[in-house]
Design an enzyme around this catalytic site. Structure first.
Site, PDB file in Angstrom:
ATOM      1  N   TYR A  22       0.810  -1.218   0.000  1.00 44.91           N
ATOM      2  CA  TYR A  22       0.000   0.000   0.000  1.00 44.91           C
ATOM      3  C   TYR A  22       0.848   1.274   0.000  1.00 44.91           C
ATOM      4  O   TYR A  22       0.323   2.365  -0.231  1.00 44.91           O
ATOM      5  CB  TYR A  22      -0.902   0.046   1.241  1.00 44.91           C
ATOM      6  CG  TYR A  22      -1.878  -1.072   1.396  1.00 44.91           C
ATOM      7  CD1 TYR A  22      -2.257  -1.877   0.320  1.00 44.91           C
ATOM      8  CD2 TYR A  22      -2.445  -1.348   2.636  1.00 44.91           C
ATOM      9  CE1 TYR A  22      -3.151  -2.915   0.480  1.00 44.91           C
ATOM     10  CE2 TYR A  22      -3.347  -2.380   2.804  1.00 44.91           C
ATOM     11  CZ  TYR A  22      -3.699  -3.166   1.725  1.00 44.91           C
ATOM     12  OH  TYR A  22      -4.585  -4.184   1.903  1.00 44.91           O
ATOM     13  N   HIS A  87      -0.486 -11.769   2.468  1.00 49.73           N
ATOM     14  CA  HIS A  87      -1.491 -10.935   1.811  1.00 49.73           C
ATOM     15  C   HIS A  87      -2.413 -11.732   0.887  1.00 49.73           C
ATOM     16  O   HIS A  87      -3.626 -11.540   0.888  1.00 49.73           O
ATOM     17  CB  HIS A  87      -0.785  -9.833   1.014  1.00 49.73           C
ATOM     18  CG  HIS A  87      -1.603  -8.604   0.824  1.00 49.73           C
ATOM     19  ND1 HIS A  87      -1.070  -7.353   0.744  1.00 49.73           N
ATOM     20  CD2 HIS A  87      -2.943  -8.430   0.698  1.00 49.73           C
ATOM     21  CE1 HIS A  87      -2.025  -6.452   0.593  1.00 49.73           C
ATOM     22  NE2 HIS A  87      -3.175  -7.091   0.552  1.00 49.73           N
TER      23      HIS A  87
END
Length: 211
Positions: A22, A87
Site C-alpha cells: 500500500y 497478503h
C-alpha cells in the site's frame, strides 16, 4: 494517508491495517507518533494501538518474507511488528502453477513462524485464504494462524469459511472491505436502513455493517 489515520485515531479507532504494497506504512507510523505527541493515545507501553501489515505476493518465500518484514519495521519505525499476514495465497506469475504457489505459501509461513518465535512480531495470520489454503497451512504449520482476514459484509457472510477457521483454532476473524467498497447495494439496502432506524437516529447502515 497520515492525516486520515490521525483522524481515525482521534475518532477512537485503535486497529490500523496497512501493507508493504500500500506504500502507507511510513504514514501510519508517523500518525501513531503524532497522536502520541498530541496525547490522543497512550504511550507505546500502554499497548493501545495495534497495526496489521502484510507480505505482498512479490515478497513471498522464506528470505524475501524476512526482508519484507524488516522493511515494514523500518517504515513503521518499530522494533517489533504487531500482526503480520500473508497478503494473498499466491503470486500472479504462479497462478497456473499450483505447486509453485504451495511452495511459496509454505516457505512464507515458515518465515512468519520464525518472526513469531524470535519475538519480531506478536501474531501471524493469513489474508484472502479459502478453506483449501487454510487446510494446507494447518496440515504442516507449527503455529496456527491467529488471524484470518477476508472480505466480509452482509452481502458476503462467508459462513462456511468462518466456521471452518474457528473450528480449526483461528482466534480472530478480521473483515476487510466491511462496507463492500461503499456499495450502494449494501449501504442503501432497505433491510439495513430499516434495522438501523429501529436502533435509533444515531445508528446508520454503515455502523451496522461494521458491527
Amino acid at each position: 494517508a497520515e492525516a486520515q489515520v490521525l483522524a481515525g485515531l482521534r475518532a477512537g479507532y485503535r486497529l490500523l491495517d496497512t501493507a508493504g504494497h500500500y506504500d502507507s506504512e511510513p504514514a501510519v507510523g508517523s500518525a501513531i507518533r503524532e497522536a502520541r505527541a498530541r496525547g490522543l493515545i497512550g504511550s507505546e507501553k500502554d499497548d493501545e494501538v495495534r497495526t496489521v501489515t502484510k507480505i505482498w505476493f512479490d515478497d513471498m518465500g522464506f528470505e524475501p518474507t524476512l526482508a519484507a518484514a524488516k522493511r515494514s519495521m523500518a517504515n513503521l519505525r518499530v522494533d517489533r511488528l504487531d500482526t503480520v499476514l500473508v497478503h494473498f495465497p499466491g503470486t500472479i506469475d504462479a497462478i497456473q502453477s499450483p505447486a509453485a504457489n504451495r511452495k511459496l505459501r509454505s516457505e512464507t509461513w515458515r518465515a512468519l513462524e520464525l518472526l513469531l518465535a524470535d519475538g519480531r512480531c506478536r501474531g501471524i495470520g493469513v489474508s484472502n485464504y479459502n478453506r483449501r489454503h487454510l487446510r494446507e497451512t494447518l496440515a504442516s504449520c507449527k503455529s496456527v494462524p491467529s488471524v484470518l482476514q477476508t472480505e466480509l459484509h452482509p452481502r458476503l457472510p462467508q459462513t462456511e469459511l468462518i466456521e471452518y477457521a474457528r473450528a480449526s483454532g483461528v482466534s480472530t476473524i478480521m473483515a476487510h472491505c466491511p462496507l463492500a467498497h461503499g456499495s450502494p447495494a449494501l449501504l442503501g439496502s432497505e433491510v439495513l436502513s430499516r434495522l438501523a432506524k429501529a436502533r435509533g437516529p444515531a445508528c446508520t447502515p454503515a455502523m451496522l455493517c461494521l458491527r
